[in-house]
Design an enzyme around this catalytic site. Structure first.
Site: not given
Ligand code: ARG
Length: 462
Positions: A156, A278, A284, A291
């Protein structure tokens, strides 16, 4: 445009018809399989006396020349041709004359395309399986190198029990092992049923030898019904669904990698070559590879839906709708291969922050089950032990202390069964080491999982 199939019709079609009808931009990838299939067909026809041996030789040499020239770039595939089958046959006839026109005896593009795409699937299963073997190897290597690294195991998404990071990685290796076995099954079924010789739909009046032609191409048997043979795309549905499952697995691991790389987790780091920056935020470092693999999963699921929907409700036998089978198939294969390739490298270079994982595992009372187990060993029934352990956890929570550090006198308030050895027993490392049931997270168990994965049948020795 003028067509080779001018017959009942005059054989000229409107430009838009040419455009919607043409599949060469997609099926050009099949040229090698198309040529291999045609060579086998010529050999079979010569053996059966349907065409003379010397003509079969002319055809075969002509086809070899075409293959060589496409490969070297000397022959460009004509983007205005209808499909790869028509293109190869036309070039053959241009090069060797009328004998080339005999190649299509006792054959149809319907069984030809079914054959070519099946051969494509079989070969691509081999190359995907090769990559899966590589991926299992890097996972096993990474696991072996981190066998003593402890992290919180979750259920969970809550801290559950301490596990070895290696155990977590090997869970993924097991998924990929199932993926390989699914592809092996799928390939076996493909090899058993060669469609060639079904012709347009009903078989042929010529005395062909389908088994001989199938064997020449590596098939072990033939499709038993000609109408089924030309309209069956089950193998593609199976293959794309097996690929969807592979992508589902890579997307789950992607998600973990993305989370582990956040500042909140800080479990891993990806080297600069595996991240992107970025355009506006100079600090970043984004886990794009993970992804993208997660994102590309949607494409492959979409391809599965696309081919299933295309086939839904199609009457027998061949229908032109089926030409739409190739884009989802090729796109899935290319997506899966690229994703696994990227994954192999990313897993290999992933840097592990052992201390952060351990510090995180120390939070959340992940050894509460071990405390209950400890009491059980001392003679308390499990349900009571569970209850005592729960009360101790909430006592500790109130005091901001962890189970390993609660003084013995305080433990004694809860049960006389608790003794000196409790602290040692609750060390996270002890908890992990003691879970040595088969498949458990102990180093010994993880080692045997690694050995198992290194010996998966059909993989080069990993
Ligand atoms: N390009 C076609 C396909 O991919 C080949 C089969 C065409 N057959 C036909 N009867 N027009 O499905």
């Amino acid at each position: 445009m003028d067509k080779m199939w001018a017959g009942r019709t005059v054989g000229t079609t409107a430009d838009l018809v040419d455009e919607i009808n043409s599949s060469i931009a997609v099926d050009r990838r099949l040229y090698k399989r198309d040529i291999a299939g045609s060579k086998a067909h010529a050999m079979m026809m010569a053996k059966q006396g349907i065409i003379p041996q010397d003509e079969a030789k002319l055809i075969i040499d002509g086809l070899d020349g075409i293959c060589k020239d496409i490969e070297s770039g000397a022959l460009a595939i004509d983007p205005t041709a209808e499909d790869i089958h028509m293109f190869v046959e036309k070039i053959l006839t241009d090069r060797i004359g009328d004998v080339g026109k005999k190649l299509h005896t006792a054959r149809s593009r319907n069984d030809q395309v079914a054959l070519d795409t099946k051969m494509y699937c079989i070969e691509e299963i081999d190359s995907i399986n090769f990559l899966i073997c590589e991926l299992m190897r890097v996972l096993a290597d990474k696991a072996e190198a981190n066998i003593d690294v402890i992290m919180p195991g979750y259920t969970h998404m809550q801290h559950a029990q301490p596990v070895s990071f290696a155990q977590h990685l090997m869970a993924y290796a097991m998924m990929f092992e199932r993926d390989k076995s699914r592809l092996d099954d799928c390939k076996k079924r493909m090899l058993e049923r060669s469609p060639i010789g079904a012709c347009a739909l009903a078989g042929t009046t010529f005395n062909i030898d389908r088994v001989y032609e199938a064997n020449l191409l590596g098939f072990t048997g033939i499709a038993m019904n000609s109408m089924d043979a030309v309209s069956d795309r089950d193998h593609m549905v199976e293959f794309i669904s097996a690929m969807s499952i592979i992508m589902m697995h890579t997307s789950r691991l992607s998600e973990e990698i993305i989370m582990w790389a956040t500042s909140e987790f800080g479990f891993i780091q990806l080297p600069d070559e595996y991240t992107t920056g970025s355009s506006i935020m100079p600090q970043k470092k984004n886990p794009d590879v993970a992804e993208l693999c997660r994102g590309k999963t949607g494409r492959v699921y979409g391809n599965l839906m696309s081919i299933l929907t295309m086939l839904k409700g199609l009457p027998l036998a061949y229908n032109k709708d089926m030409q739409e089978d190739k884009e989802p198939l090729f796109d899935s294969v290319e997506t899966v291969k690229l994703s696994i390739e990227a994954f192999i490298e990313m897993v290999d270079v992933m840097e592990i922050n052992e201390q952060n994982m351990f510090d995180s595992a120390k939070q959340g009372y992940v050894n509460a089950t071990d405390l209950a187990d400890y009491l059980v060993v001392k003679g308390m029934p499990f349900r009571d032990a569970y209850n005592v352990s729960g009360r101790i956890v909430s006592y500790c929570l109130g005091r901001g202390v962890i189970l390993e550090e609660l003084p013995l006198e305080e433990y004694k308030q809860f049960s006389d069964l608790i003794e000196e050895d409790v602290h040692q027993r609750l060390q996270l490392r002890t908890c992990v080491e003691r879970r040595n049931s088969a498949g458990g997270t102990s180093p010994a168990s993880v080692r045997s999982q690694i050995a198992y994965i290194r010996n998966v049948s059909g993989c080069p020795t990993l």
